[in-house]
Design a protein around this motif. Structure first.
Motif, PDB file in Angstrom:
ATOM      1  N   GLU A 115      65.915   0.893  46.594  1.00 41.76           N
ATOM      2  CA  GLU A 115      66.351   1.758  47.712  1.00 41.76           C
ATOM      3  C   GLU A 115      65.991   3.222  47.465  1.00 41.76           C
ATOM      4  OE1 GLU A 115      69.508   0.416  45.764  1.00 41.76           O
ATOM      5  OE2 GLU A 115      68.049  -1.187  46.154  1.00 41.76           O
ATOM      6  N   ASP A 116      65.924   3.623  46.207  1.00 44.86           N
ATOM      7  CA  ASP A 116      65.572   5.015  45.892  1.00 44.86           C
ATOM      8  C   ASP A 116      64.058   5.204  45.763  1.00 44.86           C
ATOM      9  OD1 ASP A 116      68.295   5.631  45.791  1.00 44.86           O
ATOM     10  OD2 ASP A 116      68.398   4.850  43.730  1.00 44.86           O
ATOM     11  N   TRP A 117      63.361   4.167  46.177  1.00 43.77           N
ATOM     12  CA  TRP A 117      61.884   4.195  46.204  1.00 43.77           C
ATOM     13  C   TRP A 117      61.278   4.267  44.795  1.00 43.77           C
ATOM     14  CZ3 TRP A 117      60.052   2.093  50.218  1.00 43.77           C
ATOM     15  CH2 TRP A 117      58.692   2.193  50.546  1.00 43.77           C
ATOM     16  N   VAL A 118      62.038   3.801  43.813  1.00 41.55           N
ATOM     17  CA  VAL A 118      61.505   3.706  42.455  1.00 41.55           C
ATOM     18  C   VAL A 118      60.660   2.436  42.377  1.00 41.55           C
ATOM     19  CG1 VAL A 118      62.078   3.461  39.995  1.00 41.55           C
ATOM     20  CG2 VAL A 118      63.507   4.893  41.501  1.00 41.55           C
ATOM     21  N   ARG A 119      59.468   2.572  41.776  1.00 41.65           N
ATOM     22  CA  ARG A 119      58.508   1.473  41.764  1.00 41.65           C
ATOM     23  C   ARG A 119      58.690   0.581  40.522  1.00 41.65           C
ATOM     24  NH1 ARG A 119      52.933   1.523  43.497  1.00 41.65           N
ATOM     25  NH2 ARG A 119      52.762   3.773  43.551  1.00 41.65           N
ATOM     26  N   TYR A 120      58.576  -0.735  40.732  1.00 47.89           N
ATOM     27  CA  TYR A 120      58.628  -1.710  39.628  1.00 47.89           C
ATOM     28  C   TYR A 120      57.374  -2.575  39.656  1.00 47.89           C
ATOM     29  CZ  TYR A 120      63.452  -0.267  39.293  1.00 47.89           C
ATOM     30  OH  TYR A 120      64.574   0.494  39.141  1.00 47.89           O
ATOM     31  N   PRO A 121      56.379  -2.223  38.861  1.00 43.72           N
ATOM     32  CA  PRO A 121      55.169  -3.056  38.854  1.00 43.72           C
ATOM     33  C   PRO A 121      55.309  -4.250  37.891  1.00 43.72           C
ATOM     34  CG  PRO A 121      54.821  -1.103  37.513  1.00 43.72           C
ATOM     35  CD  PRO A 121      56.255  -1.049  37.981  1.00 43.72           C
ATOM     36  N   THR A 122      54.857  -5.404  38.326  1.00 44.04           N
ATOM     37  CA  THR A 122      54.832  -6.588  37.463  1.00 44.04           C
ATOM     38  C   THR A 122      53.467  -7.252  37.639  1.00 44.04           C
ATOM     39  OG1 THR A 122      55.730  -7.888  39.289  1.00 44.04           O
ATOM     40  CG2 THR A 122      57.314  -7.094  37.646  1.00 44.04           C
ATOM     41  N   PRO A 180      57.216 -13.211  37.928  1.00 47.01           N
ATOM     42  CA  PRO A 180      56.049 -12.550  37.330  1.00 47.01           C
ATOM     43  C   PRO A 180      55.797 -13.076  35.921  1.00 47.01           C
ATOM     44  CG  PRO A 180      57.531 -10.929  38.287  1.00 47.01           C
ATOM     45  CD  PRO A 180      58.253 -12.244  38.338  1.00 47.01           C
ATOM     46  N   VAL A 181      54.547 -13.099  35.500  1.00 50.19           N
ATOM     47  CA  VAL A 181      54.250 -13.554  34.139  1.00 50.19           C
ATOM     48  C   VAL A 181      54.277 -12.393  33.149  1.00 50.19           C
ATOM     49  CG1 VAL A 181      53.074 -15.707  34.724  1.00 50.19           C
ATOM     50  CG2 VAL A 181      51.753 -13.573  34.663  1.00 50.19           C
ATOM     51  N   ILE A 182      54.135 -11.173  33.647  1.00 48.96           N
ATOM     52  CA  ILE A 182      54.384  -9.978  32.810  1.00 48.96           C
ATOM     53  C   ILE A 182      55.427  -9.177  33.587  1.00 48.96           C
ATOM     54  CG2 ILE A 182      53.411  -7.872  31.796  1.00 48.96           C
ATOM     55  CD1 ILE A 182      50.716  -9.400  31.581  1.00 48.96           C
ATOM     56  N   LYS A 183      56.639  -9.144  33.031  1.00 50.46           N
ATOM     57  CA  LYS A 183      57.787  -8.725  33.858  1.00 50.46           C
ATOM     58  C   LYS A 183      58.020  -7.231  33.914  1.00 50.46           C
ATOM     59  CE  LYS A 183      60.184 -13.099  33.731  1.00 50.46           C
ATOM     60  NZ  LYS A 183      59.054 -13.850  33.169  1.00 50.46           N
ATOM     61  N   ALA A 184      57.433  -6.482  32.982  1.00 46.03           N
ATOM     62  CA  ALA A 184      57.617  -5.029  32.998  1.00 46.03           C
ATOM     63  C   ALA A 184      56.492  -4.377  32.208  1.00 46.03           C
ATOM     64  CB  ALA A 184      58.961  -4.673  32.359  1.00 46.03           C
ATOM     65  N   ALA A 185      56.334  -3.072  32.424  1.00 51.85           N
ATOM     66  CA  ALA A 185      55.302  -2.325  31.693  1.00 51.85           C
ATOM     67  C   ALA A 185      55.741  -2.145  30.239  1.00 51.85           C
ATOM     68  CB  ALA A 185      55.112  -0.967  32.356  1.00 51.85           C
ATOM     69  N   PRO A 186      54.780  -1.978  29.314  1.00 48.36           N
ATOM     70  CA  PRO A 186      55.149  -1.643  27.926  1.00 48.36           C
ATOM     71  C   PRO A 186      55.954  -0.332  27.905  1.00 48.36           C
ATOM     72  CG  PRO A 186      52.789  -2.080  28.136  1.00 48.36           C
ATOM     73  CD  PRO A 186      53.322  -2.068  29.511  1.00 48.36           C
ATOM     74  N   ASP A 187      56.696  -0.108  26.819  1.00 45.18           N
ATOM     75  CA  ASP A 187      57.623   1.025  26.743  1.00 45.18           C
ATOM     76  C   ASP A 187      57.015   2.398  27.014  1.00 45.18           C
ATOM     77  OD1 ASP A 187      59.691  -0.561  26.303  1.00 45.18           O
ATOM     78  OD2 ASP A 187      59.714  -0.339  24.106  1.00 45.18           O
ATOM     79  N   ASN A 188      55.811   2.631  26.489  1.00 45.55           N
ATOM     80  CA  ASN A 188      55.243   3.973  26.635  1.00 45.55           C
ATOM     81  C   ASN A 188      54.355   4.134  27.866  1.00 45.55           C
ATOM     82  OD1 ASN A 188      53.441   2.184  25.626  1.00 45.55           O
ATOM     83  ND2 ASN A 188      52.653   3.508  23.986  1.00 45.55           N
TER      84      ASN A 188
END
Ligand code: FRU
Length: 490
Positions: free
Chosen positions: A128-135, A153-161
């Protein structure tokens, strides 16, 4: 017209049949519709996706927003071909219908495995705050053309950095291991490519960054691609945020290649040469390559750029794909030639052999809005040699070799209506040769120029009047000219 967020995130099923039919009609009445380029029925086309050969056909998908000429919620649109030239319209392949791709089925690639075509793409979602979540996500197409999306998704989140800019998986196989490259922005705002490995395309292990020496060049590297040929490794990237440097990097964003030793994926250290732009013209971005059954490496790009409007926007559509190009690594250079299948389009032909001396000349039979033109200038004793395309009293698109300054120049200052003029109306690159061989493809609203058997390519969209059909060859000095024009029949 300003597009609101609500309008950009409407899906095709949210509009009435009548509204969509009206948009289709508006598009079909556009004077700038192409005749032999892959273009959207309505709305906006961007990156080629999933370019592959599977089940006896080439498959070429692309990023698509159906409802207007803007970057809204993206779908994958599907086309197939047996000859890379005639594309069958297969309609929508992937829709933004899951929580993880609700704000766009973004770019990705395809690979055949177990007699199925695996499509790996970026799921773009926002809260809702328009924050993007790429998978990174997977869909599978069987031989009947039926497509099934994996539920997670098969890769659920970006690496930490890595920031929220983490997209455009390129999948390939080396021996019995799959690798996936993903374009990324690091926390320090540097563009990079990170990679994963897998034995089954489902379970992916994060390996880290591909270690290139091409650093400090842009904040985000989109659409990575990689292939090997003649013992060399070729990485293609579309970096955002490079500064212009002389004649180079004049477009809003770039697309280019790095050639080096084949990458050993245990360490992923890439020793490579200079970054070289794939296309020296105005509109070219986010290309993909594939290897076909004949072993050819073939590239297709987006004949457009992010952040630049298009004259055809007023008719409800924008952009097309480039012609397919065959790639050859020769030394540290990538040669790009139009695929030979394009010859199938050739119809009536006219040929002229002559010498030009301080003149600008046109020939009977040399004119049109859709054609292929070969021009071979030899025995150059001149300051300038070149050709004017789509000419009339007040319009022309110029391409020439400036021998004094050793440059090739494409000038669209008089090409008619334009977009993106704030980035300049000329493009140039260094060139040093005792001949100039041009293979030029003109379609209703585009020109693609292949120089000296693929040493350089210049592409541009043009929005020239229909009556601007002239062709003139010019030489300041003396040169021999052999030239052939073919009408092209789709
Ligand atoms: C490149 C790009 C990709 C993204 C897609 C979205 O033009 O921005 O990075 O996946 O377009 O349409």
């Amino acid at each position: 017209m300003e597009w609101t967020r609500e309008q950009r995130y409407r899906r095709i099923e949210d509009v009435s049949k009548e509204e969509y039919e009206a948009l289709k009609r508006q598009v079909s009445e556009c004077p700038y519709r192409q005749t032999y380029h892959n273009q959207p029925v309505t709305g906006l086309l961007n990156d080629p996706n999933g370019f592959s050969y599977f089940n006896g056909e080439y498959h070429l998908f692309y990023q698509w927003f159906p409802l207007g000429p803007v970057h809204g919620v993206k779908y994958w649109y599907h086309t197939t071909s047996t000859d890379l030239i005639h594309w069958k319209d297969c309609g929508i392949a992937l829709e933004p219908d899951q929580s993880f791709d609700s704000h766009g089925v973004f770019s990705g690639t395809a690979i055949e495995h177990d007699e199925k075509l695996y499509l790996m793409y970026t799921g773009n979602s926002r809260d809702e705050d328009w924050v993007r979540y790429p998978t990174q996500c997977l869909a599978v197409m069987d031989k009947k053309g039926e497509i099934y999306k994996y539920p997670e998704p098969v890769i659920k989140a970006a690496p930490d950095n890595v920031t929220e800019h983490f997209r455009d998986p390129k999948v390939f196989k080396v021996d019995d291991t799959f690798y996936c490259l993903v374009g990324a922005e690091m926390d320090n705002n540097q563009g990079t490519v990170v990679y994963y490995e897998s034995k089954d395309l489902l379970n992916w292990n994060y390996k880290g960054e591909v270690k290139t020496t091409f650093k400090g060049n842009g904040f985000m590297w989109e659409c990575p691609d990689y292939f090997t040929q003649n013992g060399k490794g070729v990485m293609i990237i579309s970096p955002q945020g490079m500064e212009p440097d002389g004649d180079k990097y004049q477009n809003i964003f770039q697309s280019g290649y790095l050639i080096g030793e084949e990458i050993d994926w245990k360490e992923a250290v890439f020793n490579h040469g200079e970054f070289t732009e794939l296309d020296r013209g105005f509109e070219f971005y986010a290309p993909q390559t594939m290897v076909d059954p004949q072993g050819r490496h073939i590239l297709v790009g987006w004949f457009g750029l992010p952040g630049i409007d298009c004259v055809s926007d007023e008719n409800g559509w924008a952009h097309c794909l480039t012609l397919p190009r065959e790639l050859q690594v020769v030394g540290n250079k990538l040669l790009q030639k139009p695929v030979k299948e394009l010859q199938q389009l050739r119809g009536n032909r006219v040929e002229v052999n002559t010498q030009l001396q301080n003149e600008s000349k046109s020939f009977i039979g040399f004119e049109g809005t859709v054609y292929e033109l070969m021009a071979n200038f030899t025995s150059l004793d001149a300051q300038l040699v070149g050709v004017k395309l789509r000419t009339s009293q007040d319009e022309e698109t110029l391409f020439y070799y400036d021998l004094r300054n050793k440059k090739l120049v494409l000038d669209r200052s008089k090409s008619g209506r334009t977009c993106g003029d704030e980035y300049g109306v000329q493009r140039k690159c260094d060139f040093d040769s005792n001949k100039l061989t041009l293979q030029i493809f003109v379609d209703t609203s585009s020109i693609e120029i292949f120089v000296n058997e693929g040493e350089e390519v210049f592409s541009t969209r043009i929005f020239t009047k229909e009556e601007s059909t002239g062709i003139e060859f010019f030489v300041d000095g003396i040169a021999n000219l052999e030239t052939t024009i073919w009408e092209l029949n789709k």
